[in-house]
Scaffold this motif. Structure first.
Motif, PDB file in Angstrom:
ATOM      1  N   LEU A 229     -10.281   9.434   2.552  1.00  0.00           N
ATOM      2  CA  LEU A 229      -8.998   9.126   1.920  1.00  0.00           C
ATOM      3  C   LEU A 229      -8.292   7.997   2.666  1.00  0.00           C
ATOM      4  O   LEU A 229      -7.712   7.093   2.071  1.00  0.00           O
ATOM      5  CB  LEU A 229      -8.104  10.370   1.903  1.00  0.00           C
ATOM      6  CG  LEU A 229      -8.564  11.520   1.020  1.00  0.00           C
ATOM      7  CD1 LEU A 229      -7.654  12.717   1.181  1.00  0.00           C
ATOM      8  CD2 LEU A 229      -8.595  11.098  -0.431  1.00  0.00           C
ATOM      9  N   PHE A 230      -8.375   8.056   3.979  1.00  0.00           N
ATOM     10  CA  PHE A 230      -7.690   7.080   4.811  1.00  0.00           C
ATOM     11  C   PHE A 230      -8.293   5.679   4.631  1.00  0.00           C
ATOM     12  O   PHE A 230      -7.585   4.697   4.447  1.00  0.00           O
ATOM     13  CB  PHE A 230      -7.800   7.535   6.262  1.00  0.00           C
ATOM     14  CG  PHE A 230      -6.904   6.785   7.193  1.00  0.00           C
ATOM     15  CD1 PHE A 230      -5.533   6.813   7.006  1.00  0.00           C
ATOM     16  CD2 PHE A 230      -7.414   6.063   8.241  1.00  0.00           C
ATOM     17  CE1 PHE A 230      -4.688   6.119   7.850  1.00  0.00           C
ATOM     18  CE2 PHE A 230      -6.583   5.361   9.091  1.00  0.00           C
ATOM     19  CZ  PHE A 230      -5.223   5.390   8.894  1.00  0.00           C
ATOM     20  N   MET A 231      -9.623   5.625   4.634  1.00  0.00           N
ATOM     21  CA  MET A 231     -10.293   4.343   4.412  1.00  0.00           C
ATOM     22  C   MET A 231      -9.902   3.789   3.047  1.00  0.00           C
ATOM     23  O   MET A 231      -9.586   2.611   2.893  1.00  0.00           O
ATOM     24  CB  MET A 231     -11.814   4.524   4.445  1.00  0.00           C
ATOM     25  CG  MET A 231     -12.417   4.703   5.809  1.00  0.00           C
ATOM     26  SD  MET A 231     -12.244   3.235   6.810  1.00  0.00           S
ATOM     27  CE  MET A 231     -13.625   2.277   6.202  1.00  0.00           C
ATOM     28  N   ALA A 232      -9.915   4.661   2.039  1.00  0.00           N
ATOM     29  CA  ALA A 232      -9.623   4.214   0.680  1.00  0.00           C
ATOM     30  C   ALA A 232      -8.201   3.674   0.586  1.00  0.00           C
ATOM     31  O   ALA A 232      -7.934   2.750  -0.170  1.00  0.00           O
ATOM     32  CB  ALA A 232      -9.818   5.356  -0.306  1.00  0.00           C
ATOM     33  N   SER A 233      -7.287   4.251   1.360  1.00  0.00           N
ATOM     34  CA  SER A 233      -5.909   3.815   1.184  1.00  0.00           C
ATOM     35  C   SER A 233      -5.523   2.683   2.129  1.00  0.00           C
ATOM     36  O   SER A 233      -4.661   1.887   1.809  1.00  0.00           O
ATOM     37  CB  SER A 233      -4.958   4.993   1.367  1.00  0.00           C
ATOM     38  OG  SER A 233      -4.689   5.188   2.717  1.00  0.00           O
ATOM     39  N   VAL A 234      -6.161   2.591   3.287  1.00  0.00           N
ATOM     40  CA  VAL A 234      -5.747   1.572   4.248  1.00  0.00           C
ATOM     41  C   VAL A 234      -6.644   0.343   4.222  1.00  0.00           C
ATOM     42  O   VAL A 234      -6.164  -0.787   4.214  1.00  0.00           O
ATOM     43  CB  VAL A 234      -5.689   2.156   5.674  1.00  0.00           C
ATOM     44  CG1 VAL A 234      -5.340   1.085   6.669  1.00  0.00           C
ATOM     45  CG2 VAL A 234      -4.662   3.269   5.731  1.00  0.00           C
ATOM     46  N   MET A 235      -7.970   0.554   4.186  1.00  0.00           N
ATOM     47  CA  MET A 235      -8.866  -0.585   4.303  1.00  0.00           C
ATOM     48  C   MET A 235      -9.165  -1.233   2.947  1.00  0.00           C
ATOM     49  O   MET A 235      -9.193  -2.449   2.827  1.00  0.00           O
ATOM     50  CB  MET A 235     -10.178  -0.164   4.983  1.00  0.00           C
ATOM     51  CG  MET A 235     -10.003   0.359   6.385  1.00  0.00           C
ATOM     52  SD  MET A 235      -8.999  -0.713   7.428  1.00  0.00           S
ATOM     53  CE  MET A 235     -10.171  -1.982   7.858  1.00  0.00           C
TER      54      MET A 235
ATOM     55  N   VAL B  80       7.211   3.120  -3.655  1.00  0.00           N
ATOM     56  CA  VAL B  80       5.874   3.540  -3.242  1.00  0.00           C
ATOM     57  C   VAL B  80       6.019   4.285  -1.921  1.00  0.00           C
ATOM     58  O   VAL B  80       6.381   3.684  -0.912  1.00  0.00           O
ATOM     59  CB  VAL B  80       4.941   2.329  -3.063  1.00  0.00           C
ATOM     60  CG1 VAL B  80       3.580   2.779  -2.562  1.00  0.00           C
ATOM     61  CG2 VAL B  80       4.801   1.574  -4.362  1.00  0.00           C
ATOM     62  N   PRO B  81       5.788   5.595  -1.911  1.00  0.00           N
ATOM     63  CA  PRO B  81       5.897   6.330  -0.653  1.00  0.00           C
ATOM     64  C   PRO B  81       4.707   6.001   0.248  1.00  0.00           C
ATOM     65  O   PRO B  81       3.572   6.033  -0.203  1.00  0.00           O
ATOM     66  CB  PRO B  81       5.858   7.802  -1.075  1.00  0.00           C
ATOM     67  CG  PRO B  81       5.756   7.831  -2.556  1.00  0.00           C
ATOM     68  CD  PRO B  81       5.392   6.464  -3.031  1.00  0.00           C
ATOM     69  N   LEU B  82       4.975   5.663   1.500  1.00  0.00           N
ATOM     70  CA  LEU B  82       3.900   5.259   2.409  1.00  0.00           C
ATOM     71  C   LEU B  82       3.951   6.093   3.677  1.00  0.00           C
ATOM     72  O   LEU B  82       5.019   6.508   4.123  1.00  0.00           O
ATOM     73  CB  LEU B  82       4.072   3.788   2.782  1.00  0.00           C
ATOM     74  CG  LEU B  82       4.013   2.794   1.626  1.00  0.00           C
ATOM     75  CD1 LEU B  82       4.550   1.452   2.079  1.00  0.00           C
ATOM     76  CD2 LEU B  82       2.596   2.654   1.136  1.00  0.00           C
ATOM     77  N   THR B  83       2.773   6.321   4.251  1.00  0.00           N
ATOM     78  CA  THR B  83       2.746   6.993   5.541  1.00  0.00           C
ATOM     79  C   THR B  83       2.936   5.936   6.622  1.00  0.00           C
ATOM     80  O   THR B  83       2.869   4.735   6.348  1.00  0.00           O
ATOM     81  CB  THR B  83       1.402   7.700   5.766  1.00  0.00           C
ATOM     82  OG1 THR B  83       0.396   6.693   5.834  1.00  0.00           O
ATOM     83  CG2 THR B  83       1.090   8.637   4.634  1.00  0.00           C
ATOM     84  N   SER B  84       3.151   6.388   7.859  1.00  0.00           N
ATOM     85  CA  SER B  84       3.363   5.399   8.916  1.00  0.00           C
ATOM     86  C   SER B  84       2.090   4.599   9.148  1.00  0.00           C
ATOM     87  O   SER B  84       2.118   3.526   9.724  1.00  0.00           O
ATOM     88  CB  SER B  84       3.813   6.099  10.195  1.00  0.00           C
ATOM     89  OG  SER B  84       2.853   7.052  10.570  1.00  0.00           O
ATOM     90  N   LYS B  85       0.944   5.119   8.684  1.00  0.00           N
ATOM     91  CA  LYS B  85      -0.320   4.416   8.921  1.00  0.00           C
ATOM     92  C   LYS B  85      -0.564   3.312   7.896  1.00  0.00           C
ATOM     93  O   LYS B  85      -1.055   2.246   8.236  1.00  0.00           O
ATOM     94  CB  LYS B  85      -1.474   5.408   8.901  1.00  0.00           C
ATOM     95  CG  LYS B  85      -1.394   6.404  10.014  1.00  0.00           C
ATOM     96  CD  LYS B  85      -2.458   7.461   9.895  1.00  0.00           C
ATOM     97  CE  LYS B  85      -2.201   8.602  10.853  1.00  0.00           C
ATOM     98  NZ  LYS B  85      -1.093   9.493  10.436  1.00  0.00           N
ATOM     99  N   ASP B  86      -0.242   3.590   6.613  1.00  0.00           N
ATOM    100  CA  ASP B  86      -0.612   2.579   5.621  1.00  0.00           C
ATOM    101  C   ASP B  86       0.551   1.665   5.220  1.00  0.00           C
ATOM    102  O   ASP B  86       0.421   0.858   4.323  1.00  0.00           O
ATOM    103  CB  ASP B  86      -1.283   3.220   4.396  1.00  0.00           C
ATOM    104  CG  ASP B  86      -0.365   4.178   3.650  1.00  0.00           C
ATOM    105  OD1 ASP B  86       0.803   4.293   4.054  1.00  0.00           O
ATOM    106  OD2 ASP B  86      -0.820   4.797   2.681  1.00  0.00           O
ATOM    107  N   ARG B  87       1.683   1.762   5.910  1.00  0.00           N
ATOM    108  CA  ARG B  87       2.838   0.972   5.461  1.00  0.00           C
ATOM    109  C   ARG B  87       2.611  -0.531   5.601  1.00  0.00           C
ATOM    110  O   ARG B  87       2.991  -1.298   4.713  1.00  0.00           O
ATOM    111  CB  ARG B  87       4.093   1.383   6.236  1.00  0.00           C
ATOM    112  CG  ARG B  87       3.949   1.307   7.735  1.00  0.00           C
ATOM    113  CD  ARG B  87       5.207   1.777   8.430  1.00  0.00           C
ATOM    114  NE  ARG B  87       4.916   2.133   9.812  1.00  0.00           N
ATOM    115  CZ  ARG B  87       5.830   2.494  10.692  1.00  0.00           C
ATOM    116  NH1 ARG B  87       7.091   2.549  10.339  1.00  0.00           N
ATOM    117  NH2 ARG B  87       5.491   2.805  11.914  1.00  0.00           N
ATOM    118  N   PHE B  88       1.992  -0.968   6.716  1.00  0.00           N
ATOM    119  CA  PHE B  88       1.842  -2.414   6.922  1.00  0.00           C
ATOM    120  C   PHE B  88       0.765  -2.991   6.005  1.00  0.00           C
ATOM    121  O   PHE B  88       0.890  -4.108   5.509  1.00  0.00           O
ATOM    122  CB  PHE B  88       1.539  -2.719   8.384  1.00  0.00           C
ATOM    123  CG  PHE B  88       2.640  -2.269   9.304  1.00  0.00           C
ATOM    124  CD1 PHE B  88       3.947  -2.700   9.104  1.00  0.00           C
ATOM    125  CD2 PHE B  88       2.383  -1.396  10.343  1.00  0.00           C
ATOM    126  CE1 PHE B  88       4.981  -2.283   9.935  1.00  0.00           C
ATOM    127  CE2 PHE B  88       3.407  -0.970  11.178  1.00  0.00           C
ATOM    128  CZ  PHE B  88       4.699  -1.408  10.967  1.00  0.00           C
TER     129      PHE B  88
END
Lengths: 386, 338
Positions: A229-235, B80-88
């Protein structure tokens, strides 16, 4: 009693009527005997009973006091649930749940459009009942409705379609129960057929299918869901042009569904391996094709054996849906988390109340699933008990 | 606060994306018909959905003000709600137009994450809360006190630094989560609780007897929070920056949501320039000349927004402190509109 004795003097001792069986001794039947045998039979049993009763006496009354007797049922803000001289002891703050109930159900879905979510829940309920209640008529139509018509209708109903006059509601507005239900429903519906295919692929003699299945299953089972999930949302957004970037909810749905499928594949494979080889050989000896063999002989038996595992997979999946919070989706639990930090409702018992509500919610759903599975199991195992 | 892993991973992405994100954000926003605004997953007073599911708070008001300035409708915001990890990442990839999510302005973020801070809408910093019964007036009297703090945070580090710098004796009691820390303080495990000041006020409401506790005046660290935008789009940066300046200027000049219509007839040249009855300041930003009027009409001035969301008009009751206007002992200052 003399009547029952034969009047024929040649056979003076032959009984004509069945003597009524005498009742067992009073200390072996009835509730008292049951209690004595099951609760106080032996030292170990007795001490276990006493300990458990003491434990319950220690835990249950304070819990009931918190949840029911000291609870606050009405109120519009934190004033109702704070400690003060008027009510020095405050239990669960149910007024908070009441106030935020719609938020827990719909999240930030626009208020004028919320009827669409209600319609979706209604249609889904029809599908579930139609598919699960075996006595209902035309369950073949039910399957078409549940697996083809319902998903299409739901898509246009929830997302919206300007052609039909339904304004678009983007998935960033979805939340609460809606997200939890959508994610788990998609996971449950997709994972079983995909899992069966993967399991058959893994046991197949075709190298391509086998290698693919093994690689997929082992890869997916080798990484935590959170990582995917993390990869899909961040990368993913960094590598894909903005226009082609899949929707956030869709990313989570695909991730959860593929994940559940890999686990389901292993469960189904266990069932396939549990069948004696004679079943396969018998089917082949009858001249059945591979498809017929699987559909008529193997899978019905294999799935029957694995029902407990399939359902416990489903229950696990249902609870895993809370992980979508890490990609910023507002699932049911997250809406509670969000609401409980609102200063309008800031009071000492608001957070525990929110968690008790969540626990009740998840318990009802999971318990319903396992109860249903038990009845199905009993129905299918009648043959074995004969 | 410190997310080194994310920082390292994102730095590479930042360089890559910064070059392609040059098409004017303002034009994109106008053609989309909405401002896409990144928030957190809910922080009391700053951005939190209310019972109807509408986002409210100081950070939300920045986005609402932007939408008001551009569309004359504060509701044209997509959150868009974002976590502290994906905000940037969300900002770099163009998923959002503005990140308004209690994010601290630091050098490393601005230099390496491909974003640009557009001002400070809340001066936060670490503070202390103690029981009133201790009768303390200053954090410098805390020598020998046990302090509840969340472990592994910059908060814990700042605490140790502050006590060492002031030659005080520290007994810190650490906990894994924020909730546990507050609970322990409430249960009397320690004499003081420390976290960011805005957090102290919202935690205080959660205590059994909130009125028995007081937040000490010392702020021992700098946490300037503000909205940020993608690097490389100066026009959009200006729009966001000056939207915030309008909020502050309006408070300074006494223009409020209630009296903004009457103020249109004001003879004060500064108010005339602010509200667009004189000059063409809005147009030079790519907006309409009544942009500031729209902002004040729909959102109010900075003071109104502050009091409504975190100040006396809200349960948090945070004092203005550093966030008062520059001429009232605070730090909020806006360059002149002329």
């Amino acid at each position: 009693m003399s009547k029952s004795v034969s009047s024929n003097p040649d056979q003076p001792f032959v009984q004509h009527v069945v003597i009524e069986p005498s009742r067992p001794p009073a200390n072996l039947v009835g509730p008292v005997a049951w209690i004595r045998e099951h609760l106080f039979g032996g030292v170990f049993n007795t001490s276990a009973t006493i300990l458990i009763v003491l434990f319950l006496a220690w835990v249950v009354p304070p819990f009931l006091e918190f949840v029911i007797f000291d609870a606050v049922w009405v109120g519009t803000d934190r004033e109702a649930c704070i400690f003060n001289d008027a009510h020095p002891i405050v239990g669960a703050c149910w007024a908070f749940i009441k106030d935020r109930f719609t938020f827990f159900n719909y999240g930030t879905y626009p208020i004028p459009e919320r009827w669409r979510v209600d319609v979706f829940f209604g249609l889904l309920a029809i599908a579930i009942i139609w598919m699960l209640k075996l006595s209902l008529p035309r369950r073949d139509l039910g399957a078409i409705y549940s697996f083809i018509i319902l998903p299409v209708i739901s898509y246009y109903l929830l997302i919206g379609s300007p052609v039909l006059g339904l304004p678009i509601v983007t998935t960033n507005l979805w939340g609460g129960l809606l997200v939890t239900v959508v994610v788990s429903a998609v996971g449950i519906v997709v994972s079983l057929p995909l899992g069966i295919l993967l399991a058959l692929g893994r046991r197949s003699t075709m190298p391509a299918a086998q290698v693919f299945s093994v690689a997929f299953i082992e890869f997916v089972r080798g990484v935590p869901l959170i990582t995917v999930l993390f990869m899909a949302s961040v990368m993913l957004p960094l590598f894909v042009p903005r226009e082609f970037e899949p929707d956030k909810l869709l990313r989570a749905l695909v991730g959860v569904a593929l994940f559940a499928s890999a686990y389901m594949a292993e469960v189904v494979r266990a069932g396939l391996q549990a069948l004696p080889k004679g079943q396969y050989e018998g089917a082949m000896a009858l001249g059945l094709s591979y498809g017929q063999m699987m559909r008529l002989i193997i899978l019905p038996q294999a799935l029957k054996v694995t029902i407990p595992n399939i359902v416990s997979n489903y229950i696990g999946l249902f609870k895993d849906t809370t992980l979508v919070v890490i990609v910023g989706l507002f699932d049911f639990l997250r809406t509670i988390e969000t609401a409980r930090i609102d200063p309008i409702w800031a009071a000492p018992t608001v957070s525990p109340t929110g968690y008790v509500y969540a626990a009740i919610f998840y318990f009802i759903f999971c318990f319903a699933m396992s109860s249903y599975a038990r009845t199905i199991e009993q129905r299918l195992s009648k043959a074995d008990k004969r | 606060m410190k997310k080194w892993v994310a920082t390292a991973a994102l730095a590479a992405g930042a360089v890559m994306v910064a070059s392609m994100a040059s098409a004017g954000t303002l034009d994109t926003v106008k053609s989309k018909g909405q401002v896409v605004c990144g928030h957190g997953q809910g922080l009391a007073g700053f951005a939190l959905p209310d019972a109807q599911g509408v986002w409210r708070g100081l950070d939300s008001d920045v986005c609402r003000a932007l939408a008001a300035a551009i569309f004359n409708d504060p509701n044209k915001v997509k959150v868009v709600p974002l976590t502290s990890k994906d905000r940037f990442t969300a900002l770099q990839s163009g998923e959002i137009d503005i990140l308004s999510r209690n994010t601290t302005w630091t050098l490393s973020r601005e230099a390496s994450l491909g974003l640009e801070f557009a001002g400070i809408n809340y001066y936060d910093g670490q503070g202390f809360m103690v029981r009133k019964s201790l009768k303390l007036a200053s954090a410098k009297e805390l020598s020998g006190a046990s302090v509840c703090v969340q472990q592994g945070t910059t908060t814990e580090l700042n605490l140790a630094d502050f006590f060492r710098a002031n030659k005080l004796e520290l007994k810190s009691v650490t906990f894994a989560t924020n909730d546990e820390t507050t609970k322990a303080y409430d249960a009397g495990r320690c004499d003081a609780l420390t976290t960011d000041a805005s957090g102290l006020y919202s935690e205080r409401l959660r205590l059994a007897k909130p009125d028995d506790h007081v937040v000490l005046p010392e702020i021992i660290s700098k946490e300037p929070l503000g909205p940020s935008v993608r690097k490389g789009d100066d026009q959009w940066l200006d729009v966001v920056k000056w939207t915030q300046f309008v909020l502050i200027t309006a408070e300074e000049l006494g223009v409020t949501q209630a009296n903004v219509d009457a103020m249109l007839k004001s003879e004060n040249p500064e108010i005339k320039r602010l509200l667009g009855t004189e000059g063409k300041f809005g147009e030079s930003l790519g907006l309409s000349n009544d942009w500031a009027y729209r902002i004040i009409k729909h959102v109010g001035n900075y003071g109104e927004s502050f009091e409504r969301n975190v100040g006396q008009g809200s349960p948090l009751k945070i004092a203005r402190g550093l966030n008062a206007l520059w001429n009232k002992g605070g730090l909020q200052y806006a360059p002149p509109i002329r």
